[in-house]
Design a protein around this motif. Structure first.
Motif, PDB file in Angstrom:
ATOM      1  N   SER A  71      -5.590 -34.801 -12.255  1.00 27.28           N
ATOM      2  CA  SER A  71      -6.004 -34.580 -13.641  1.00 27.28           C
ATOM      3  C   SER A  71      -7.323 -35.306 -13.893  1.00 27.28           C
ATOM      4  N   ARG A  72      -7.961 -34.927 -14.998  1.00 31.93           N
ATOM      5  CA  ARG A  72      -9.243 -35.537 -15.336  1.00 31.93           C
ATOM      6  C   ARG A  72      -9.103 -37.049 -15.499  1.00 31.93           C
ATOM      7  N   LEU A  73      -8.028 -37.446 -16.161  1.00 33.36           N
ATOM      8  CA  LEU A  73      -7.809 -38.878 -16.376  1.00 33.36           C
ATOM      9  C   LEU A  73      -7.653 -39.597 -15.037  1.00 33.36           C
ATOM     10  N   GLU A  74      -6.875 -38.965 -14.163  1.00 30.45           N
ATOM     11  CA  GLU A  74      -6.658 -39.565 -12.849  1.00 30.45           C
ATOM     12  C   GLU A  74      -7.985 -39.712 -12.088  1.00 30.45           C
ATOM     13  N   SER A  75      -8.826 -38.685 -12.182  1.00 32.54           N
ATOM     14  CA  SER A  75     -10.132 -38.738 -11.526  1.00 32.54           C
ATOM     15  C   SER A  75     -10.950 -39.909 -12.047  1.00 32.54           C
ATOM     16  N   ILE A  76     -10.952 -40.041 -13.357  1.00 30.35           N
ATOM     17  CA  ILE A  76     -11.741 -41.124 -13.944  1.00 30.35           C
ATOM     18  C   ILE A  76     -11.192 -42.481 -13.523  1.00 30.35           C
ATOM     19  N   LEU A  77      -9.863 -42.609 -13.518  1.00 33.58           N
ATOM     20  CA  LEU A  77      -9.260 -43.881 -13.107  1.00 33.58           C
ATOM     21  C   LEU A  77      -9.615 -44.202 -11.657  1.00 33.58           C
ATOM     22  N   LEU A 123     -24.702 -41.889  -5.222  1.00 32.66           N
ATOM     23  CA  LEU A 123     -24.191 -42.037  -6.594  1.00 32.66           C
ATOM     24  C   LEU A 123     -23.503 -40.762  -7.058  1.00 32.66           C
ATOM     25  N   GLY A 124     -24.026 -39.623  -6.637  1.00 32.52           N
ATOM     26  CA  GLY A 124     -23.437 -38.376  -7.103  1.00 32.52           C
ATOM     27  C   GLY A 124     -22.245 -37.933  -6.270  1.00 32.52           C
ATOM     28  N   ASP A 125     -22.045 -38.551  -5.095  1.00 32.29           N
ATOM     29  CA  ASP A 125     -21.108 -37.931  -4.176  1.00 32.29           C
ATOM     30  C   ASP A 125     -20.374 -38.922  -3.271  1.00 32.29           C
ATOM     31  N   LYS A 126     -21.092 -39.510  -2.308  1.00 36.21           N
ATOM     32  CA  LYS A 126     -20.414 -40.239  -1.234  1.00 36.21           C
ATOM     33  C   LYS A 126     -19.698 -41.504  -1.698  1.00 36.21           C
ATOM     34  N   LEU A 127     -20.216 -42.099  -2.782  1.00 35.13           N
ATOM     35  CA  LEU A 127     -19.543 -43.278  -3.321  1.00 35.13           C
ATOM     36  C   LEU A 127     -18.111 -42.943  -3.729  1.00 35.13           C
ATOM     37  N   TRP A 128     -17.916 -41.723  -4.127  1.00 34.21           N
ATOM     38  CA  TRP A 128     -16.621 -41.299  -4.667  1.00 34.21           C
ATOM     39  C   TRP A 128     -15.787 -40.595  -3.607  1.00 34.21           C
ATOM     40  N   THR A 129     -15.854 -41.117  -2.405  1.00 30.93           N
ATOM     41  CA  THR A 129     -15.137 -40.494  -1.288  1.00 30.93           C
ATOM     42  C   THR A 129     -13.644 -40.387  -1.568  1.00 30.93           C
ATOM     43  N   ARG A 130     -13.074 -41.409  -2.212  1.00 27.79           N
ATOM     44  CA  ARG A 130     -11.634 -41.332  -2.496  1.00 27.79           C
ATOM     45  C   ARG A 130     -11.321 -40.107  -3.364  1.00 27.79           C
ATOM     46  N   ASN A 131     -12.137 -39.906  -4.409  1.00 26.03           N
ATOM     47  CA  ASN A 131     -11.937 -38.723  -5.246  1.00 26.03           C
ATOM     48  C   ASN A 131     -12.049 -37.440  -4.432  1.00 26.03           C
ATOM     49  N   ARG A 132     -13.063 -37.421  -3.586  1.00 27.64           N
ATOM     50  CA  ARG A 132     -13.290 -36.196  -2.813  1.00 27.64           C
ATOM     51  C   ARG A 132     -12.142 -35.928  -1.854  1.00 27.64           C
ATOM     52  N   LEU A 133     -11.608 -36.987  -1.250  1.00 32.64           N
ATOM     53  CA  LEU A 133     -10.491 -36.799  -0.321  1.00 32.64           C
ATOM     54  C   LEU A 133      -9.262 -36.287  -1.061  1.00 32.64           C
ATOM     55  N   VAL A 134      -8.999 -36.896  -2.219  1.00 30.62           N
ATOM     56  CA  VAL A 134      -7.828 -36.498  -2.992  1.00 30.62           C
ATOM     57  C   VAL A 134      -7.947 -35.035  -3.421  1.00 30.62           C
ATOM     58  N   GLU A 135      -9.157 -34.662  -3.884  1.00 30.21           N
ATOM     59  CA  GLU A 135      -9.343 -33.287  -4.343  1.00 30.21           C
ATOM     60  C   GLU A 135      -9.285 -32.290  -3.186  1.00 30.21           C
ATOM     61  N   ALA A 136      -9.916 -32.653  -2.062  1.00 32.82           N
ATOM     62  CA  ALA A 136     -10.012 -31.682  -0.966  1.00 32.82           C
ATOM     63  C   ALA A 136      -8.684 -31.508  -0.238  1.00 32.82           C
ATOM     64  N   PHE A 137      -7.922 -32.593  -0.087  1.00 32.72           N
ATOM     65  CA  PHE A 137      -6.732 -32.505   0.755  1.00 32.72           C
ATOM     66  C   PHE A 137      -5.432 -32.482  -0.041  1.00 32.72           C
ATOM     67  N   GLY A 138      -5.534 -32.656  -1.364  1.00 32.40           N
ATOM     68  CA  GLY A 138      -4.329 -32.579  -2.176  1.00 32.40           C
ATOM     69  C   GLY A 138      -3.341 -33.695  -1.896  1.00 32.40           C
ATOM     70  N   GLY A 162      -6.274 -44.204   2.596  1.00 28.59           N
ATOM     71  CA  GLY A 162      -6.731 -45.489   3.120  1.00 28.59           C
ATOM     72  C   GLY A 162      -8.037 -45.326   3.892  1.00 28.59           C
ATOM     73  N   PHE A 163      -8.616 -46.464   4.247  1.00 25.72           N
ATOM     74  CA  PHE A 163      -9.930 -46.455   4.892  1.00 25.72           C
ATOM     75  C   PHE A 163      -9.963 -47.441   6.046  1.00 25.72           C
ATOM     76  N   SER A 164     -10.191 -46.943   7.243  1.00 26.54           N
ATOM     77  CA  SER A 164     -10.391 -47.831   8.387  1.00 26.54           C
ATOM     78  C   SER A 164     -11.846 -48.320   8.365  1.00 26.54           C
ATOM     79  N   ASP A 165     -12.316 -48.935   9.434  1.00 26.03           N
ATOM     80  CA  ASP A 165     -13.741 -49.247   9.563  1.00 26.03           C
ATOM     81  C   ASP A 165     -14.295 -48.363  10.663  1.00 26.03           C
TER      82      ASP A 165
END
Ligand SMILES: [Fe+2]
Ligand SMILES: [Fe+2]
Ligand SMILES: [Fe+2]
Lengths: 67, 246, 589
Positions: free
Chosen positions: A9-15, C101-116, C123-126
């Protein structure tokens, strides 16, 4: 993927983003480059702006006209 | 809209072909290579076994076109023109995959056919404008002529297959798909423009920030010393460290 | 409940996904094989989906998704380097920051969105830990030193670990911007090749030259008494220039760079003396950087030996794919045994990330085993047969193993060049008899034939052989490199017999990069090699990757047929099917 994965959700994304920003600041605070903190704060604000504009990409050009 | 588009192609073409013909040819080559892969992906995905051979042939055509454009770009640029190492290695940089899904998977068979029809017709139109305005040198014109023959076939077979696929629902269904694709291509064009403006603007902002805000920080920053160093100390447990992005 | 771990590498070089269940590697694949973009760095959505399908799982079943590096540490490195190199970094700063700033910093978001996957399961290794894990936990040693050397990860460019029952213990690292890999990459770019792609070409070209630029390179890359090294940063710009990796000072030192695509005149009898001299200069430059890298690595592993006190060494990171250097390390280095698995580059980071989470963090029991690189997709025979029929390719089914192998051997012996698509695809850049192009290596014109008809490679590069294990004496593998035999990760001298009988797979300096195939690992491929041996006395084949120039290894059946249609291969064997050249009407044009 053949079927779209469930989107957070949008909220989750922001968090999540806030969590990332917090982790970044904490890492810098702990590490050997705490002087980067003020700059990173400014960059995070810009980053937030960029993420926002990505989410409203249809009107983004008009926003750019103002700024 | 068609006339407007043609005028725009003619206008931009005037500059592009005069100033950077090799660049134009290379970008056509990339586009052709990209559509070859979109077509191969359709071969793999389609359920309509009777149509596969056409997709396959179409893909081979586009792949050949990519080679023709690349060769022509080399001729136009002359022997001393420097390509990038990536380009020299023939590495492809673009095609229709978005978020891990191919063009075909995103659109489905009918809209994919409509997309092929619209894109091919646009390409034919674009090449036609260049030819009519006399923007092309003889060698490029000859190369385009070879390609155009195939493109006309692509336009006609995709239209034919689209109509055939839509038979049950009537001609309106096919027209609807074409309309949808035209609209989404227009939208995508707009978004591309929006992104380009965004890139330009954020570059300006970041450059201003670079010049105005970074200098004082320069006093603190040091590159790392060479040679072996101790690994970073880790106060966290391995499990905690694993869950962190930092 | 089984523990499901998905390792992911992406957003830098070679994206890949690797799936482990309860400490077993079930599947691993590179995104490029699906997307068809060579070295595709985008999130490996398709590769991951295939891994899950293979295991009969869905995204909800993933307990842990482990990204192969720590994005925020990398960001820290990039930002602080931009500041430290102010104002030279003016061009790279806006580019880098836009991407981050627009993308790679938010890798966690991208992983969650892409892989569900739920955010708390990410998690993140080195970066280097992932490399180290991919080497050690794939390796044959109970305990070993692990050396990672690549371009750069977060900060480390070279790192040393001790692997053992207690996991992976970091012992030290050399940090950015001092990097063995980036020096080699800078010279790759200097020699007109694509970075992260052309390094093999530098290695191949090196054999044609003499290292007469060694002294100059020793000045820009110094070996330090502490066992490390230092780059002279005035000569390099990888740390501040957005695209160019070397400065004009390097040009002043070494002469003009080689333009991409420049012809290689040393093999062209009609070339002018000036052109030959220029090509010789390029080859000498390549030889110099290769020799520099080998000596630097020897220097580094001597330190690693001392520091770790271990007898055996695992190597990983892109630099570990330098098969020629690996030979020097085996021959002259202090370690008793080496191991390098073939996915030593960033694709292997996906595997290592999952292995680290399973063995290093979750503490699952682990024991050394023989690494199998065939972790990727296999093709469904029924679907292939349908496709072949739909496209109108001539096809012959050979369901009996003997008939299949006899037929393939017969084709090869009559001079045909074959595609060979069998079993699961290899992870990593090497084709190891699963997605290969094969030819009889005997005869003076084989290399030329494969090259002009199929591969369109640079003429100065050698082809490699697959050799049945029982004829391992065809090559002189140093004892310390015995564990590298199956993977083509080491080059070594060819025997006189191989040199005379199969010049196509022996380089100009008499070296070769063999794959030794055992019947246990790969019965079908070994059977084919054995048949070649029965007919010719030489159980060897020329084995090169099944792809066209600039493309990744073939993935789908369509890729295989498309490749057959676009070059002059004589036939492709897909499983038990022999697919012949298509008639002209299929090809159009
Ligand atoms: Fe075309
Ligand atoms: Fe076309
Ligand atoms: Fe790496």
């Amino acid at each position: 993927m053949s079927s779209e994965p469930p989107k957070p959700s949008r909220l989750e994304s922001i968090l999540m983003r806030l969590g990332t920003a917090g982790a970044l600041l904490a890492m810098l605070g702990r590490g050997s480059r705490p002087w980067m903190l003020p700059l990173v704060l400014v960059l995070l604000v810009i980053g937030a702006g960029m993420v926002f504009l990505q989410s409203v990409q249809y009107v983004a050009p008009f926003i750019y006209m103002v700024f | 809209m068609g006339a407007l588009r043609r005028a725009w192609i003619g206008l931009t073409g005037q500059f592009a072909w005069r100033l950077r013909p090799a660049h134009m040819l290379r970008s056509f080559s990339r586009t052709e290579q990209g559509s070859a892969l979109d077509m191969f992906a359709a071969v793999e995905s389609t359920d309509r076994r009777d149509i596969r051979k056409k997709y396959f042939r179409h893909a081979l055509d586009e792949w050949r076109h990519a080679g023709i454009f690349r060769e022509r770009a080399r001729e136009v640029a002359g022997p001393d023109a420097v390509e990038s190492g990536r380009e020299e290695a023939g590495m492809l940089v673009e095609h229709g995959i978005v978020g891990g899904r191919t063009l075909f998977e995103r659109l489905g068979e009918r809209d994919f056919l409509a997309f092929v029809f619209v894109a091919e017709a646009d390409a034919v139109e674009q090449f036609g404008v260049y030819a009519r305005h006399g923007l092309l040198d003889a060698g490029t014109e000859a190369a385009l002529e070879r390609i155009l023959k195939d493109e006309l076939f692509h336009v006609s077979y995709s239209k034919h297959e689209l109509d055939r696929l839509s038979e049950a629902e009537g001609a309106a269904a096919a027209r609807g798909a074409v309309r949808r694709i035209r609209w989404s291509r227009f939208k995508e064009g707009y978004l591309r423009l929006s992104r380009d403006i965004g890139h330009g603007m954020s570059s300006l902002w970041l450059l201003a920030l670079y010049g105005l805000v970074l200098p004082p920080f320069r006093l603190f920053a040091r590159l790392e010393a060479p040679g072996w160093q101790a690994p970073p100390t880790e106060a966290r447990s391995a499990a905690d460290a694993l869950m962190s992005e930092a | 409940m089984p523990q499901v771990t998905l390792g992911v590498s992406a957003l830098y070089h070679d994206a890949a996904a690797a799936l482990m269940i309860d400490g077993q590697v079930i599947a691993a694949a590179q995104e490029e094989r699906f997307s068809r973009l060579k070295h595709d760095p985008s999130l490996p959505v398709r590769a991951a989906q295939w891994c899950l399908d293979e295991a009969g799982l869905s995204a909800q079943d993933i307990d842990q998704l482990i990204f192969y590096e720590k994005p925020l540490r990398k960001f820290e490195r990039i930002l602080s380097t931009s500041i430290a190199t102010f104002p030279r970094s003016a061009l790279s700063f806006p580019r880098q920051m836009k991407a981050w700033l627009g993308d790679k910093l938010w890798t966690r978001n991208r992983l969650v969105e892409a892989f569900g996957v739920r955010p708390e399961r990410v998690g993140f290794s080195d970066h280097h830990r992932s490399h180290a894990a991919s080497a050690f936990y794939s390796g044959p040693f109970e305990r070993a030193a692990v050396l990672v050397a690549d371009g750069v990860g977060e900060w480390a460019t070279t790192s040393l670990w001790r692997g053992g029952p207690a996991g992976l213990e970091p012992l030290g690292e050399v940090r950015w911007p001092h990097s063995l890999g980036l020096l080699y990459s800078a010279m790759t770019a200097f020699l007109g090749f694509a970075v992260n792609e052309g390094e093999y070409k530098v290695m191949g070209m090196a054999a044609w030259g003499t290292p007469r630029y060694r002294e100059a390179l020793d000045r820009v890359g110094r070996l330090l008494p502490d066992g490390g090294f230092a780059l002279d940063l005035d000569h390099f710009s990888h740390h501040w220039h957005p695209t160019r990796a070397y400065t004009d000072r390097l040009v002043a030192l070494l002469g003009p760079p080689r333009p991409p695509g420049a012809p290689f005149a040393l093999l062209d009898p009609s070339a002018s003396a000036a052109a030959r001299a220029e090509s010789q200069r390029h080859a000498d430059l390549a030889a110099s950087v290769q020799s520099w890298l080998e000596d630097a690595l020897l220097h580094v592993i001597r330190h690693a030996h001392q520091r770790s006190g271990e007898a055996n060494l695992c190597l990983a990171g892109g630099v570990a794919l330098n098969a020629v250097a690996n030979h020097r390390l085996a021959l002259e280095g202090p370690f008793a045994q080496l191991f390098v698995q073939p996915a030593a580059g960033d694709a292997g980071g996906a595997l290592g990330a999952a292995q680290w989470a399973s063995f290093g963090v979750a503490g699952r029991p682990w024991s050394p085993s023989r690494f199998r690189p065939d972790l990727g997709p296999s093709l469904d025979e029924g679907r292939v047969a349908d496709l072949v029929a739909d496209l109108g390719f001539p096809c012959e089914a050979l369901p009996h193993e003997d008939a299949l192998l006899d037929r393939a051997a017969q084709d090869l012996l009559s001079g045909q060049v074959l595609g060979w698509v069998q079993g699961r695809a290899e992870l990593g850049p090497r084709a190891l008899g699963h997605r290969s192009i094969l030819a009889d290596p005997r005869g003076p014109d084989t290399a030329l034939r494969v090259n002009t008809r199929v591969k369109l490679r640079e003429p100065f590069r050698p082809f490699a052989p697959s050799i049945a294990e029982e004829q391992a004496a065809l090559v002189q593998l140093p004892p310390a490199a015995a564990a590298l035999g199956p993977y083509m990760t080491v080059a070594c001298p060819a025997s006189d017999r191989l040199r005379e009988a199969a010049p196509a797979v022996v380089h100009v300096n008499g070296s070769t990069r063999p794959q030794l195939v055992s019947a246990a690992d790969d019965p079908r491929y070994h059977g084919l090699l054995r048949r070649m041996g029965e007919a010719t006395g030489l159980s060897a084949l020329l084995n090169t990757s099944f792809n066209l120039k600039g493309e990744p290894l073939v993935g789908s059946a369509t890729d295989a047929l498309a490749t057959l249609a676009r070059c002059e291969l004589d036939a492709v064997y897909i499983g038990p099917l022999r697919v012949g050249r298509p008639p002209a009407r299929v090809l159009g044009g």
